[in-house]
Design a protein around this motif. Structure first.
Motif, PDB file in Angstrom:
ATOM      1  N   THR A   1       0.828  -1.214   0.000  1.00  0.00           N
ATOM      2  CA  THR A   1       0.000   0.000   0.000  1.00  0.00           C
ATOM      3  C   THR A   1       0.856   1.254   0.000  1.00  0.00           C
ATOM      4  O   THR A   1       0.511   2.261  -0.638  1.00  0.00           O
ATOM      5  CB  THR A   1      -0.926  -0.003   1.225  1.00  0.00           C
TER       6      THR A   1
ATOM      7  N   TYR B   1      -1.318  -2.462  -8.333  1.00  0.00           N
ATOM      8  CA  TYR B   1      -1.728  -2.993  -7.040  1.00  0.00           C
ATOM      9  C   TYR B   1      -1.643  -4.517  -7.037  1.00  0.00           C
ATOM     10  O   TYR B   1      -1.945  -5.179  -8.033  1.00  0.00           O
ATOM     11  CB  TYR B   1      -3.162  -2.579  -6.717  1.00  0.00           C
TER      12      TYR B   1
ATOM     13  N   VAL C   1      -3.856  -5.500  -1.902  1.00  0.00           N
ATOM     14  CA  VAL C   1      -4.188  -4.080  -1.909  1.00  0.00           C
ATOM     15  C   VAL C   1      -5.472  -3.842  -2.686  1.00  0.00           C
ATOM     16  O   VAL C   1      -6.323  -3.031  -2.288  1.00  0.00           O
ATOM     17  CB  VAL C   1      -3.038  -3.260  -2.510  1.00  0.00           C
TER      18      VAL C   1
END
Length: 303
Positions: A241, A250, A254
């Protein structure tokens, strides 16, 4: 005289069934029927307890509404796979999966390579401070993530590795390598030193001995180290993150947070995504399961 003879013959003709038979001695390691039933019952209950959260998550993922977890009994009559369809088609799930695999496999390869060479060097070579070196690796595991994020962010920023896969891989290696080095050092201690001497007699270099003779014998230990490194990188959230800024990069852990907003949480989609996330980990576990038990037990025979 005749009376004594009659009594003797009568005793001799008594049926063998009336004589006491010696008790059967239980062999070493042999359990009774009650003990076997008890152990199997305990293991069955433990297995059900371990499987219940997984089955419950799968059940909740089949509910079409985000509030179905409050009334789980209603899900049975309206089960659907719409949550999985939405996650696979309407989100960046496959981008998250690609990022997770890149980071996890990169951490596994680099981390196990560094940990294997480190563990082998400490196991076989006696250089000044080698014991203190291993203790320093152990001490690094004691720092909480919150303390490490700020200095790591500054280092990656100066190196230009913020929002890159390589930067996140190096961060995860800093967590996985110390433990894996300890694990593999203990496993290398169980491999006889005579194998190294035989390799040198055959003209192999120290690295050739390590690569051609030691590593094939250390497959169970390497499997455990690889599994730990993969799991560490695949399910981590805090570092990913902080160091990944682009939503297309991501990881799955996340991306799972995107279903939670300040005032709402789409728990049905979170459950479906969590089930999908578990599939790659299960496949990786299936590939290395043959060596996991051997690697976990053998590494603890020597310190």
């Amino acid at each position: 005289m005749s009376t004594t003879t009659a009594q003797t013959s009568a005793a001799a003709t008594e049926p063998e069934s009336t004589q006491h038979k010696p008790r059967r001695t239980r062999r070493r390691g042999e359990t009774s029927l009650v003990g076997a039933l008890t152990s199997h019952g305990v293991l069955t209950v433990a297995s059900l307890i371990a499987l219940f959260p997984v089955l419950w998550l799968v059940y909740l993922s089949l509910g079409p509404d985000k509030d179905d977890y409050l009334h789980p009994g209603r899900i049975w009559s309206k089960m659907t796979f719409d949550n999985y369809t939405f996650v696979l088609t309407e989100t960046n799930f496959f981008d998250w999966l690609k990022s997770s695999l890149i980071v996890s496999l990169g951490t596994t390869v680099i981390g196990v390579l560094i940990a294997a060479t480190t563990g082998y060097a400490v196991s076989r070579m006696r250089f000044p401070g080698y014991r203190k070196f291993m203790w320093v690796l152990l001490v690094t595991q004691m720092f909480p993530i919150a303390v490490l994020i700020v200095p790591m962010y500054q280092i990656l920023s100066e190196l230009g590795l913020i929002d890159t896969y390589l930067g996140l891989i190096l961060v995860y290696c800093s967590t996985a390598v110390p433990y894996c080095a300890w694990l593999l050092k203990g496993y290398f201690d169980t491999i006889p030193f005579e194998i190294d001497e035989a390799g040198r007699v055959d003209g192999l270099t120290p690295f050739g001995t390590f690569a051609r003779l030691i590593l094939p014998l250390a497959k169970p230990g390497l499997a455990v180290a690889a599994f730990y490194s993969f799991i560490t990188a695949f399910g981590e959230v805090a570092f990913a993150t902080t160091f990944l800024l682009d939503d297309e990069k991501y990881t799955l852990a996340v991306g799972l947070q995107s279903f939670v907003s300040e005032h709402d949480a789409q728990r049905n989609l979170m459950a479906a995504t969590a089930v999908l996330i578990a599939i790659p980990v299960s496949l990786f576990f299936y590939l290395v399961q043959k060596n996991l038990v051997t690697g976990l037990t053998a590494g603890g025979t020597k310190g």
